[in-house]
Each structure stands twice: as structure tokens, then as C-alpha cells.
Design an enzyme around this catalytic site. Structure first.
Site, short mmCIF file in Angstrom:
data_model
loop_
_atom_site.label_atom_id
_atom_site.label_comp_id
_atom_site.label_asym_id
_atom_site.label_seq_id
_atom_site.Cartn_x
_atom_site.Cartn_y
_atom_site.Cartn_z
N SER A 265 -11.45 0.49 2.98
CA SER A 265 -10.61 -0.10 4.03
C SER A 265 -9.84 0.99 4.76
CB SER A 265 -9.63 -1.09 3.38
OG SER A 265 -8.85 -1.72 4.34
N GLU B 145 -4.77 3.46 6.36
CA GLU B 145 -4.70 3.24 4.92
C GLU B 145 -5.38 4.40 4.20
OE1 GLU B 145 -6.38 0.00 1.73
OE2 GLU B 145 -5.35 -0.77 3.50
N ARG C 109 0.82 -1.22 0.00
CA ARG C 109 0.00 0.00 0.00
C ARG C 109 0.86 1.27 0.00
NH1 ARG C 109 -2.39 -3.63 -1.20
NH2 ARG C 109 -4.30 -4.52 -0.36
#
Length: 300
Positions: free
Chosen positions: A222, A292, A173
Site C-alpha cells: 500500500s 505510507e 500508521r
């Protein structure tokens, strides 16, 4: 502040002062952009950035899915890529080139129609190509780094540059995309497949997401990265945060790694809820969750 005061360049696209960003992000919360620029094409974007005062901050905005815009808004210029940047074209039997504003659904559907497999997972990621490339978006065991050949970016200086996969320093990520760079296109490579089988896999992914995630809610997707060896949702659940609320912000009861705006939550409520979840998870497990979701702008 007027355009003259900022000495903003003349554009062919649309330039809007004090543009509300809440309607453009999934949480439907947050302040305004000092300026919102929707370029007509790549040349318009390059010309604008090359003539814009280098001290003026610039931020790219895709579909607004993985984003908290703080209530005080975003200073400088927010660049939003529209339909001119949402085209997808087949280059050969296994490769497609996609505009930075193309959605995951559009890209995966175009790949299916072209008989290109291995790109189905983009069907499950809310957002646009520019965001996928920047954050190495992934799901169902695949990540953008597995399919990206190269991307074209416009640097803060207005210079166009091609970057290969290896240039982006991909980790979980995360990428090392230059600060202020706007991804205007990306080339993805999969492998040959049957459109019917690819479509069936996309349908399976869509059904699984529908069953497990609060897709029809005002959410950012998320919220926290999965720590090594753990699932973020399980840590949040174990810390007793399922259904936890601050104002009109709530931890989803359906999937605890999703935060919800139940109606009138401010971005401050949503961010405070995320920080409280992090605090409780750290106290319960000793693990520090990392955001995130990107948080931008000025707190009110």
C-alpha cells in the site's frame, strides 16, 4: 571505505560492505547499503551498536515490503534481522512472543496453531514484526495497537529496553518509537479461539487479497495512507492515474494504491510516479496524499 576507516566493531554475525539492497526489497530496485549488518543474536546487536561511532547512521530493514531504497544507496549501517530473530513462542492461552524478524504469515499461523484468535489480520500484511510495530500496521479493521502488549527494542546506543503499548504513542500508521531503535521482539495478545475457525478466517483474508491486490508483482504494498473519510485508491482512480507510467514504474490497474516495477524501473522512477500521483490527486480533489511507503537513502 574500509571497516578500519569506519572503525567498525568486530561482530559475530555478518557485516558486508557495499551490500546491494535491491534483492532484499520487494520493488527489486535501489542502491547499496554502505554496510549491511546481520547480527547473530540480540547480544551481538547490542554490542555492535554500543561500540559503533554515534555519528554513524543506523537503519533497520525487515522484509523490505514497504520501502523504496533510493538509487544512491543508504549511508551508514543497515541492520537486517535474520532467522535468529524470527522465532515465535506461546506464552499462555492468549499470548505469543515474536521475534522482530518474524513474518506476518509465520506469526498468524503460530497463533492459529495455538488457538489464539484476533491476530489473523497479520496474515494480510507483508513484512515482519519490527515493521508492524514501528508503523502500527493494520488491515481488515485491526491494527497492531489492538494486540500489542509490549515490545523489546535495542536503542541506537545499544541499550535494551522494554516498551509498553502506551509508550509508543500509536496513531494511524505511526508510532513514536525512538529514532534508530530496532524492534527485536514483540508480545501480542489475542483471545481464545478454535484453530479451524482461525484458519478459515486466514484463508478468507488470503483469498480476498489475492483477488484485489497485485501480489505477484514487484511492488511495495500500500503506497499512500487513507486520508480521513477517504480511500486512497479511490482518490488515485478518480484522478485518472490507473495504469499511469513513468519509465518502467506503473500504477497498478488491479489496485490503484499499489505501484509496480514492471521490470527495470529505478527507484527514482517509482518515487517520481508516486509524486505525480500525489500532484494529480491534489489537483483533482484538493486532498494531499501522504506516503505510507517509507523512502530512504540518497537520490542518485
Amino acid at each position: 571505505m574500509s571497516a578500519a576507516a569506519l572503525a567498525l566493531p568486530v561482530v559475530r554475525g555478518r557485516l558486508t560492505e557495499r551490500a546491494p539492497l535491491a534483492p532484499l526489497v520487494w520493488f527489486k530496485a535501489g542502491g547499496a547499503a554502505e554496510w549491511l549488518f546481520e547480527p547473530a543474536d540480540i547480544d551481538d546487536l547490542c554490542d555492535f551498536l554500543s561500540r559503533l561511532d554515534p555519528a554513524t547512521p543506523v537503519m533497520g530493514l525487515g522484509l523490505g515490503s514497504n520501502l523504496i531504497v533510493r538509487d544512491g544507496g543508504v549511508p551508514g549501517v543497515v541492520v537486517r534481522l535474520g532467522k535468529a530473530f524470527a522465532r515465535v513462542e506461546r506464552l499462555d492461552e492468549t499470548t505469543i512472543r515474536c521475534g522482530g524478524g518474524a513474518s506476518g504469515i509465520l506469526v498468524s499461523s503460530a497463533a492459529r496453531d495455538a488457538g489464539i484468535a484476533g491476530i489473523e489480520f497479520l496474515r494480510s500484511i507483508p513484512g515482519a514484526v519490527g515493521g508492524f510495530v514501528r508503523m502500527n500496521g493494520g488491515a481488515y479493521g485491526r491494527e497492531v495497537k489492538d494486540i500489542l502488549v509490549e515490545c523489546e527494542v535495542v536503542l541506537r546506543s545499544g541499550e535494551r529496553r522494554m516498551l509498553a503499548n502506551a509508550d509508543l504513542g500509536y496513531t494511524y500508521r505511526h508510532s513514536e518509537l525512538p529514532e534508530g531503535a530496532i524492534v527485536v521482539s514483540a508480545t501480542f495478545r489475542g483471545h481464545a479461539g478454535e484453530p479451524a475457525a482461525i484458519g478459515a478466517e486466514m484463508d478468507r483474508i488470503a483469498a480476498e487479497r489475492e483477488a484485489s491486490q497485485p501480489l505477484r508483482s514487484k511492488t511495495g504494498g500500500s503506497t499512500f495512507k487513507n486520508p480521513d473519510g477517504h480511500k486512497a485508491w479511490a482518490l488515485v482512480d478518480a484522478a485518472g492515474c490507473r495504469g499511469l507510467k513513468i519509465g518502467d514504474a506503473q500504477v497498478s490497474e488491479k489496485h490503484t494504491n499499489f505501484l509496480l516495477n514492471l521490470g527495470s524501473a529505478t527507484s527514482a522512477d517509482i518515487e517520481a510516479l508516486g509524486e505525480e500521483v500525489r500532484r494529480r490527486v491534489k489537483a483533482q480533489s484538493g486532498i494531499e496524499l501522504e506516503w505510507e511507503i517509507q523512502r530512504v537513502g540518497i537520490a542518485k
